[in-house]
Design an enzyme around this catalytic site. Structure first.
Site, PDB file in Angstrom:
ATOM      1  N   SER A 135       0.869  -1.167   0.000  1.00 53.62           N
ATOM      2  CA  SER A 135       0.000   0.000   0.000  1.00 53.62           C
ATOM      3  C   SER A 135       0.911   1.222   0.000  1.00 53.62           C
ATOM      4  CB  SER A 135      -0.875  -0.029   1.255  1.00 53.62           C
ATOM      5  OG  SER A 135      -1.586   1.181   1.384  1.00 53.62           O
ATOM      6  N   LYS A 161      -1.086  -1.066  -4.444  1.00 50.48           N
ATOM      7  CA  LYS A 161      -2.282  -0.284  -4.089  1.00 50.48           C
ATOM      8  C   LYS A 161      -1.859   1.167  -3.889  1.00 50.48           C
ATOM      9  CE  LYS A 161      -4.593   0.036   0.331  1.00 50.48           C
ATOM     10  NZ  LYS A 161      -5.203  -0.743   1.418  1.00 50.48           N
ATOM     11  N   LYS A 163      -2.824   4.924  -2.631  1.00 50.45           N
ATOM     12  CA  LYS A 163      -3.754   5.753  -1.860  1.00 50.45           C
ATOM     13  C   LYS A 163      -4.110   6.954  -2.731  1.00 50.45           C
ATOM     14  CE  LYS A 163      -3.945   3.758   2.236  1.00 50.45           C
ATOM     15  NZ  LYS A 163      -5.222   3.305   2.816  1.00 50.45           N
ATOM     16  N   ASP A 188      -7.124   3.078  -3.109  1.00 49.48           N
ATOM     17  CA  ASP A 188      -7.830   3.129  -1.823  1.00 49.48           C
ATOM     18  C   ASP A 188      -8.060   4.589  -1.462  1.00 49.48           C
ATOM     19  OD1 ASP A 188      -8.861   2.832   0.708  1.00 49.48           O
ATOM     20  OD2 ASP A 188      -7.137   1.757   1.549  1.00 49.48           O
ATOM     21  N   GLU A 213     -10.997   0.644  -3.418  1.00 50.52           N
ATOM     22  CA  GLU A 213     -11.293   0.389  -2.006  1.00 50.52           C
ATOM     23  C   GLU A 213     -11.927   1.602  -1.337  1.00 50.52           C
ATOM     24  OE1 GLU A 213      -7.799  -1.220  -0.117  1.00 50.52           O
ATOM     25  OE2 GLU A 213      -8.607  -0.979   1.893  1.00 50.52           O
ATOM     26  N   ASP A 238     -13.687  -1.675   3.069  1.00 49.70           N
ATOM     27  CA  ASP A 238     -12.762  -1.781   4.198  1.00 49.70           C
ATOM     28  C   ASP A 238     -13.493  -1.216   5.421  1.00 49.70           C
ATOM     29  OD1 ASP A 238     -10.776  -1.315   6.113  1.00 49.70           O
ATOM     30  OD2 ASP A 238      -9.342  -0.398   4.752  1.00 49.70           O
ATOM     31  N   LYS A 262      -9.607  -6.824   7.961  1.00 51.03           N
ATOM     32  CA  LYS A 262      -8.582  -6.448   8.930  1.00 51.03           C
ATOM     33  C   LYS A 262      -9.017  -7.088  10.240  1.00 51.03           C
ATOM     34  CE  LYS A 262      -7.151  -2.144   6.761  1.00 51.03           C
ATOM     35  NZ  LYS A 262      -7.368  -0.690   6.700  1.00 51.03           N
ATOM     36  N   GLY A 290      -3.844  -4.057   6.214  1.00 54.83           N
ATOM     37  CA  GLY A 290      -2.840  -3.743   7.231  1.00 54.83           C
ATOM     38  C   GLY A 290      -3.129  -2.398   7.869  1.00 54.83           C
TER      39      GLY A 290
HETATM   40  O1  OSB Z   1      -7.066   1.788   4.500  1.00 54.37           O
HETATM   41  O2  OSB Z   1      -5.873   0.067   4.326  1.00 54.37           O
HETATM   42  C1  OSB Z   1      -6.052   1.187   4.794  1.00 54.37           C
HETATM   43  C2  OSB Z   1      -2.980   2.290   6.794  1.00 54.37           C
HETATM   44  C3  OSB Z   1      -3.584   2.974   7.831  1.00 54.37           C
HETATM   45  C4  OSB Z   1      -4.953   3.095   7.843  1.00 54.37           C
HETATM   46  C5  OSB Z   1      -5.718   2.526   6.839  1.00 54.37           C
HETATM   47  C6  OSB Z   1      -5.121   1.824   5.801  1.00 54.37           C
HETATM   48  C7  OSB Z   1      -3.715   1.736   5.768  1.00 54.37           C
HETATM   49  C8  OSB Z   1      -2.978   1.095   4.705  1.00 54.37           C
HETATM   50  C9  OSB Z   1      -1.581   0.614   5.020  1.00 54.37           C
HETATM   51  O3  OSB Z   1      -3.372   0.994   3.576  1.00 54.37           O
HETATM   52  C10 OSB Z   1      -1.470  -0.869   5.017  1.00 54.37           C
HETATM   53  C11 OSB Z   1      -0.165  -1.326   5.600  1.00 54.37           C
HETATM   54  O4  OSB Z   1       0.826  -1.326   4.853  1.00 54.37           O
HETATM   55  O5  OSB Z   1      -0.125  -1.690   6.793  1.00 54.37           O
HETATM   56 MG    MG Z   2      -8.281   0.662   3.162  1.00 62.19          MG
END
Ligand code: OSB
Ligand code: MG
Length: 378
Positions: A135, A161, A163, A188, A213, A238, A262, A290
């Protein structure tokens, strides 16, 4: 198992680099760890709440409050037939999934050690290794993002992925897709868009995304159903999914075609395991999300990812992507083909580095004595 002691602690860990999402930027993590001793065996769990209530309603401090005042005192000294009996014990505490999960997963680690099994096995997982993606946080410009994508692909990660947020979305994704036409690519938004953005979000159809996402409101499944009817990208939920009932509603409404599980967001391994089975029975692929975890939370994610419903690469990646030094031994490593070998040692399968945990601790609470100790000012 007889719960002999519970220790809650807050540790501070600094991410190698700031991580930017549509709801904010984080670098200094405040992580809660839970250690339970049951029948003489120690189990560890991690609370995955963020420092601010920007992702969901929980925070490091709200979780401390809930565990300290409600969950800890309830569990201390109890006789629990199995870790999977924990959700019933805390059912009357509304929400607070991440706080509960930190405690429940510590019980699962202890349960697996008592059974002489790797946690993945105790949960019903059989995969020898799991598929990994990354991510990537929001960057200054598409060039900076492209360089990062290239680096992670060269390490072997199987899915990228990105952001996104309004103003830093379409041109960033376009640059990555043009440079890498074949890769598994997803985005995402962490709830940054509104239903009136449907037309804008439909413009992402051209990128052949594996998924989009959580584009809309963190708590609105129906709004996503209406959006899914208007876009080709499969929606993955999510934030919206806190339990199996939410996933069933989302699937029935066609609000999503993929689910991010999660373990913390759904309250722990018991619910996560049920959720992956329910999705699998309905042909809906899931993957493990994560929350920038330390090695302890990461180890729990690896164990959960070994279950059969986890059909897509997760956001479970190497310790070294996040930390200069992790709190487990060995650290989590990713192979050149983008996989993590599921550990075969008992419990979470990694050794907790107590000395390092101790050194990072800023406060702790032991429920057998009801004492709270501040180790360092923070
Ligand atoms: O939306 O998946 C998410 C990190 C913090 C809060 C929300 C998210 C995330 C990540 C990071 O996408 C995932 C990771 O590498 O731990
Ligand atoms: Mg997410």
């Amino acid at each position: 198992m007889k719960i002999e002691s519970i220790t809650l602690r807050e540790i501070h860990m600094r991410l190698k680099a700031p991580f930017e999402t549509s709801f904010g930027t984080v670098q200094n993590r405040r992580i809660l760890l839970v250690e339970v001793v049951a029948d003489g065996v120690s189990g560890w769990g991690e609370v995955t709440a963020g420092e601010t209530p920007g992702y969901n309603a929980e925070t490091t401090d709200s979780a401390w409050h809930v565990i300290s005042n409600f969950v800890g005192p309830l569990l201390q000294g109890k006789m629990l037939p199995h870790a999977s009996d924990f959700p019933e014990l805390v059912e009357h505490i509304r929400g607070q999934e991440m706080a509960k999960s930190g405690v429940e997963n510590a019980l699962w680690d202890a349960q697996a050690k008592l059974a002489g099994l790797p946690l993945s096995r105790l949960l019903g997982g059989a995969k020898p290794e799991i598929d990994c993606g990354v991510s990537l946080g929001i960057r200054e410009n598409p060039q900076a993002l492209l360089a990062k994508v290239e680096e992670e692909l060269s390490r072997g990660y199987q899915r990228i992925k990105l952001k996104i947020k309004p103003g830093k979305d379409h041109n960033f994704v376009k640059a990555v897709r043009e440079a890498f036409p074949q890769i598994l690519l997803s985005v995402d938004a962490n709830s940054a868009y509104r239903p009136e953005d449907a037309e804008h979000l439909a413009r992402f159809d051209e990128f052949d995304l594996l998924m989009m996402e959580q584009p809309l409101y963190w708590d609105d499944i129906y709004a996503h159903a209406k959006l899914q009817a208007r876009i080709k990208s499969p929606i993955c939920l999510d934030e919206c999914i806190h339990n199996t009932r939410h996933a069933l509603a989302a699937i029935e409404l066609d609000a999503c075609r993929i689910v991010n599980i999660k373990v913390g967001r759904v309250g722990g391994h018991t619910e996560a395991r049920l959720l992956q089975r329910v999705c699998r029975d309905r042909g809906v692929p899931v993957w493990c999300g994560g929350m920038l975890e330390s090695g302890i939370g990461r180890a729990h994610n690896i164990a959960m990812s070994a279950l059969p419903g986890f059909a897509l690469p997760g956001d479970v990646s190497a310790s070294s992507r996040y930390w200069d030094e992790d709190i487990i031994e060995p650290e989590v490593e990713v192979s050149r083909k983008g996989t993590i070998v599921v550990p075969t040692a008992h419990g979470i399968g990694y050794q907790v580095r107590r000395d390092r945990v101790e050194a990072l601790t800023v406060r702790s609470q032991d429920f057998s004595t009801k004492a709270q100790v501040s180790v360092r000012a923070f």
